[in-house]
Design a protein around this motif. Structure first.
Motif, PDB file in Angstrom:
ATOM      1  N   PHE A  41      61.372   0.706 -34.381  1.00 39.71           N
ATOM      2  CA  PHE A  41      60.678   0.269 -33.180  1.00 39.71           C
ATOM      3  C   PHE A  41      59.167   0.401 -33.329  1.00 39.71           C
ATOM      4  CE2 PHE A  41      59.011   0.794 -28.897  1.00 39.71           C
ATOM      5  CZ  PHE A  41      59.433  -0.405 -28.372  1.00 39.71           C
ATOM      6  N   ALA A  42      58.743   1.524 -33.886  1.00 34.19           N
ATOM      7  CA  ALA A  42      57.312   1.745 -34.064  1.00 34.19           C
ATOM      8  C   ALA A  42      56.715   0.701 -35.004  1.00 34.19           C
ATOM      9  CB  ALA A  42      57.063   3.149 -34.616  1.00 34.19           C
ATOM     10  N   MET A  43      57.410   0.411 -36.084  1.00 38.15           N
ATOM     11  CA  MET A  43      56.876  -0.558 -37.033  1.00 38.15           C
ATOM     12  C   MET A  43      56.794  -1.942 -36.416  1.00 38.15           C
ATOM     13  SD  MET A  43      58.699   0.751 -40.501  1.00 38.15           S
ATOM     14  CE  MET A  43      58.259  -0.754 -41.350  1.00 38.15           C
ATOM     15  N   ARG A  44      57.774  -2.227 -35.592  1.00 34.71           N
ATOM     16  CA  ARG A  44      57.765  -3.507 -34.915  1.00 34.71           C
ATOM     17  C   ARG A  44      56.525  -3.622 -34.009  1.00 34.71           C
ATOM     18  NH1 ARG A  44      62.234  -6.864 -34.985  1.00 34.71           N
ATOM     19  NH2 ARG A  44      63.546  -5.346 -36.035  1.00 34.71           N
ATOM     20  N   ALA A  45      56.227  -2.532 -33.319  1.00 34.42           N
ATOM     21  CA  ALA A  45      55.054  -2.534 -32.448  1.00 34.42           C
ATOM     22  C   ALA A  45      53.774  -2.667 -33.273  1.00 34.42           C
ATOM     23  CB  ALA A  45      55.017  -1.251 -31.612  1.00 34.42           C
ATOM     24  N   ILE A  46      53.751  -2.002 -34.418  1.00 32.07           N
ATOM     25  CA  ILE A  46      52.577  -2.097 -35.277  1.00 32.07           C
ATOM     26  C   ILE A  46      52.397  -3.540 -35.748  1.00 32.07           C
ATOM     27  CG2 ILE A  46      51.608  -1.434 -37.508  1.00 32.07           C
ATOM     28  CD1 ILE A  46      52.995   1.326 -37.073  1.00 32.07           C
ATOM     29  N   ALA A  47      53.502  -4.120 -36.203  1.00 34.96           N
ATOM     30  CA  ALA A  47      53.449  -5.507 -36.658  1.00 34.96           C
ATOM     31  C   ALA A  47      52.994  -6.431 -35.534  1.00 34.96           C
ATOM     32  CB  ALA A  47      54.823  -5.941 -37.180  1.00 34.96           C
ATOM     33  N   ALA A  48      53.340  -6.056 -34.305  1.00 36.18           N
ATOM     34  CA  ALA A  48      53.002  -6.901 -33.154  1.00 36.18           C
ATOM     35  C   ALA A  48      51.591  -6.644 -32.656  1.00 36.18           C
ATOM     36  CB  ALA A  48      54.019  -6.694 -32.036  1.00 36.18           C
ATOM     37  N   GLY A  49      50.849  -5.792 -33.342  1.00 38.61           N
ATOM     38  CA  GLY A  49      49.461  -5.636 -32.975  1.00 38.61           C
ATOM     39  C   GLY A  49      49.005  -4.250 -32.540  1.00 38.61           C
ATOM     40  N   ALA A  50      49.949  -3.327 -32.411  1.00 42.68           N
ATOM     41  CA  ALA A  50      49.554  -1.970 -32.031  1.00 42.68           C
ATOM     42  C   ALA A  50      49.088  -1.255 -33.290  1.00 42.68           C
ATOM     43  CB  ALA A  50      50.739  -1.239 -31.393  1.00 42.68           C
ATOM     44  N   ASP A  51      47.869  -1.544 -33.711  1.00 41.77           N
ATOM     45  CA  ASP A  51      47.461  -1.091 -35.034  1.00 41.77           C
ATOM     46  C   ASP A  51      46.683   0.223 -35.042  1.00 41.77           C
ATOM     47  OD1 ASP A  51      45.157  -1.970 -33.935  1.00 41.77           O
ATOM     48  OD2 ASP A  51      44.482  -3.104 -35.679  1.00 41.77           O
ATOM     49  N   GLY A  57      51.098   4.545 -29.023  1.00 38.51           N
ATOM     50  CA  GLY A  57      51.637   5.431 -28.000  1.00 38.51           C
ATOM     51  C   GLY A  57      51.866   4.696 -26.693  1.00 38.51           C
ATOM     52  N   ARG A  58      50.898   3.872 -26.299  1.00 37.66           N
ATOM     53  CA  ARG A  58      51.057   3.143 -25.046  1.00 37.66           C
ATOM     54  C   ARG A  58      52.239   2.189 -25.103  1.00 37.66           C
ATOM     55  NH1 ARG A  58      45.280   3.604 -24.847  1.00 37.66           N
ATOM     56  NH2 ARG A  58      45.049   1.841 -26.257  1.00 37.66           N
ATOM     57  N   ARG A  59      52.376   1.484 -26.205  1.00 35.21           N
ATOM     58  CA  ARG A  59      53.475   0.521 -26.299  1.00 35.21           C
ATOM     59  C   ARG A  59      54.838   1.209 -26.293  1.00 35.21           C
ATOM     60  NH1 ARG A  59      52.112  -4.822 -29.151  1.00 35.21           N
ATOM     61  NH2 ARG A  59      49.841  -4.850 -28.926  1.00 35.21           N
ATOM     62  N   LYS A  69      52.631  11.498 -34.794  1.00 31.08           N
ATOM     63  CA  LYS A  69      53.661  12.128 -35.621  1.00 31.08           C
ATOM     64  C   LYS A  69      54.542  11.077 -36.287  1.00 31.08           C
ATOM     65  CE  LYS A  69      54.010  16.525 -33.138  1.00 31.08           C
ATOM     66  NZ  LYS A  69      54.932  17.500 -32.522  1.00 31.08           N
ATOM     67  N   VAL A  70      54.903  10.064 -35.533  1.00 29.01           N
ATOM     68  CA  VAL A  70      55.712   8.993 -36.119  1.00 29.01           C
ATOM     69  C   VAL A  70      54.925   8.308 -37.233  1.00 29.01           C
ATOM     70  CG1 VAL A  70      56.824   6.787 -35.693  1.00 29.01           C
ATOM     71  CG2 VAL A  70      57.015   8.613 -34.005  1.00 29.01           C
ATOM     72  N   ILE A  71      53.657   8.056 -36.977  1.00 32.49           N
ATOM     73  CA  ILE A  71      52.814   7.411 -37.978  1.00 32.49           C
ATOM     74  C   ILE A  71      52.755   8.245 -39.259  1.00 32.49           C
ATOM     75  CG2 ILE A  71      50.439   6.756 -38.528  1.00 32.49           C
ATOM     76  CD1 ILE A  71      50.142   5.993 -35.542  1.00 32.49           C
ATOM     77  N   ALA A  72      52.677   9.559 -39.084  1.00 37.94           N
ATOM     78  CA  ALA A  72      52.629  10.433 -40.258  1.00 37.94           C
ATOM     79  C   ALA A  72      53.876  10.234 -41.118  1.00 37.94           C
ATOM     80  CB  ALA A  72      52.506  11.893 -39.813  1.00 37.94           C
ATOM     81  N   VAL A  73      55.015  10.098 -40.469  1.00 36.88           N
ATOM     82  CA  VAL A  73      56.261   9.865 -41.212  1.00 36.88           C
ATOM     83  C   VAL A  73      56.211   8.529 -41.938  1.00 36.88           C
ATOM     84  CG1 VAL A  73      58.741   9.477 -41.006  1.00 36.88           C
ATOM     85  CG2 VAL A  73      57.636  11.280 -39.658  1.00 36.88           C
ATOM     86  N   LEU A  74      55.776   7.495 -41.224  1.00 33.88           N
ATOM     87  CA  LEU A  74      55.739   6.162 -41.816  1.00 33.88           C
ATOM     88  C   LEU A  74      54.769   6.108 -43.002  1.00 33.88           C
ATOM     89  CD1 LEU A  74      55.805   3.975 -38.575  1.00 33.88           C
ATOM     90  CD2 LEU A  74      57.714   4.569 -40.074  1.00 33.88           C
ATOM     91  N   LEU A  75      53.656   6.821 -42.868  1.00 35.12           N
ATOM     92  CA  LEU A  75      52.694   6.901 -43.963  1.00 35.12           C
ATOM     93  C   LEU A  75      53.337   7.571 -45.167  1.00 35.12           C
ATOM     94  CD1 LEU A  75      49.418   8.012 -42.159  1.00 35.12           C
ATOM     95  CD2 LEU A  75      49.752   5.908 -43.474  1.00 35.12           C
ATOM     96  N   ASP A  76      54.000   8.667 -44.896  1.00 33.64           N
ATOM     97  CA  ASP A  76      54.616   9.450 -45.947  1.00 33.64           C
ATOM     98  C   ASP A  76      55.670   8.639 -46.693  1.00 33.64           C
ATOM     99  OD1 ASP A  76      55.196  12.082 -47.241  1.00 33.64           O
ATOM    100  OD2 ASP A  76      57.164  11.706 -46.338  1.00 33.64           O
TER     101      ASP A  76
END
Lengths: 159, 159
Positions: A41-51, A57-59, A69-76
């Motif tokens: 879900f987070a990646m989908r939001a990022i792809a959709a512009g929540a960069d 967080g808002r989305r 924290k989620v971003i830290a995981v995705l980065l890792d």
DNA sequence: CACAGTAGACAACCAGGTTGTCGAACGCCA
DNA sequence: TGGCGTTCGACAACCTGGTTGTCTACTGTG
């Protein structure tokens, strides 16, 4: 009435779980271990512009700290990159990596395959009707996925 | 296909949340603050015969320790009592109090009212058909409510 | 009657949210 | 130009609700 309200709630939850758990399992089998729905879900939001973290967080209807924290995981995991935003030095700009994009594609494909299996089981028209009615009932109540897990964590009556 | 698999998952989740959140809010308004779905579910299992912590854990697909924590809350709230089991000194027998039984009744009533509102919105026959199809699709995949919250915590695509 | 298994208590730990605080950067407006 | 309220991201402390592991008391079966 033939069914209770509790049964109805349970049916909806079970349906959701059935789709999502199958997707998680499939992705794990394809080598994306520990990939959870919230990551997709987070990646989908990022792809959709929540960069950036605050926007993400808002989305996701979640605090920016939780988003971080989620971003830290995705980065890792190598699913996203984070670099400076040239136009706003406060921000770190997030971007999906090719690997991240491929997880997203595969997740969508698996979910779609599950939906098609359902269509085969009850018929495409029936499934479409089910979706139509559900969307009427749900209306504009957009779901907030990350939101307080304690809301809607159970059902009532499991058999 | 008109809809994606992700949309379908989201619809199911939203439907569930819509029912359950409304119930939680209603109960809170009726004076049962901080009463969560998992409490209702646990009490239902207790009423249905899971009268000790280990058994409750099994029914909820949760460790006995987790079950014990829920029981502690229910005891504190006065929804259940715990006393020695005369036939097995290892066990503590759980029983609903009249207060607990009344929360359960009210929860069921609120859920039922929501279902009836849905029936009015799309028609009783339509709702019954929806339930019928869903239950065919879900089949015997019984939901494990307390289970790992990280499974099925999100959807995918929220708009 | 020994011994494997179960009930429940307790402790340590973990995941994934929360709030609060902070310094740096931005943007608006006098 | 400069001041000031706002936003971003980081960090820390905390809460909730699960987990596993260990322990003691008790049971029931071979």
């Amino acid at each position: 009435m033939s069914r209770s309200g509790a049964d109805l709630a349970l049916l909806l939850l079970s349906g959701y779980r059935s789709l999502v758990d199958a997707t998680t399992d499939e992705l794990a089998a394809q080598g994306f271990a520990d990939f959870r729905p919230v990551h997709e879900f987070a990646m989908r939001a990022i792809a959709a512009g929540a960069d950036n973290a605050s926007e993400l967080g808002r989305r996701l209807s979640v605090s920016k700290q939780a988003a971080a924290k989620v971003i830290a995981v995705l980065l890792d995991r190598g699913y996203v990159t984070r670099d400076a935003d040239p136009r706003d030095a406060r921000r770190k700009r997030l971007q999906l990596t090719p690997l991240g994009a491929s997880v997203l594609r595969q997740g969508e494909a698996v979910l779609q395959a599950r939906r098609e299996e359902w269509a085969r089981r009850i018929g495409a028209a029936e499934l479409a009707a089910l979706e139509e009615r559900l969307s009427v009932l749900v209306g504009d109540a957009v779901v907030r996925p990350g939101a307080p897990a304690w809301r809607g964590d159970d059902p009532a009556e499991a058999r």
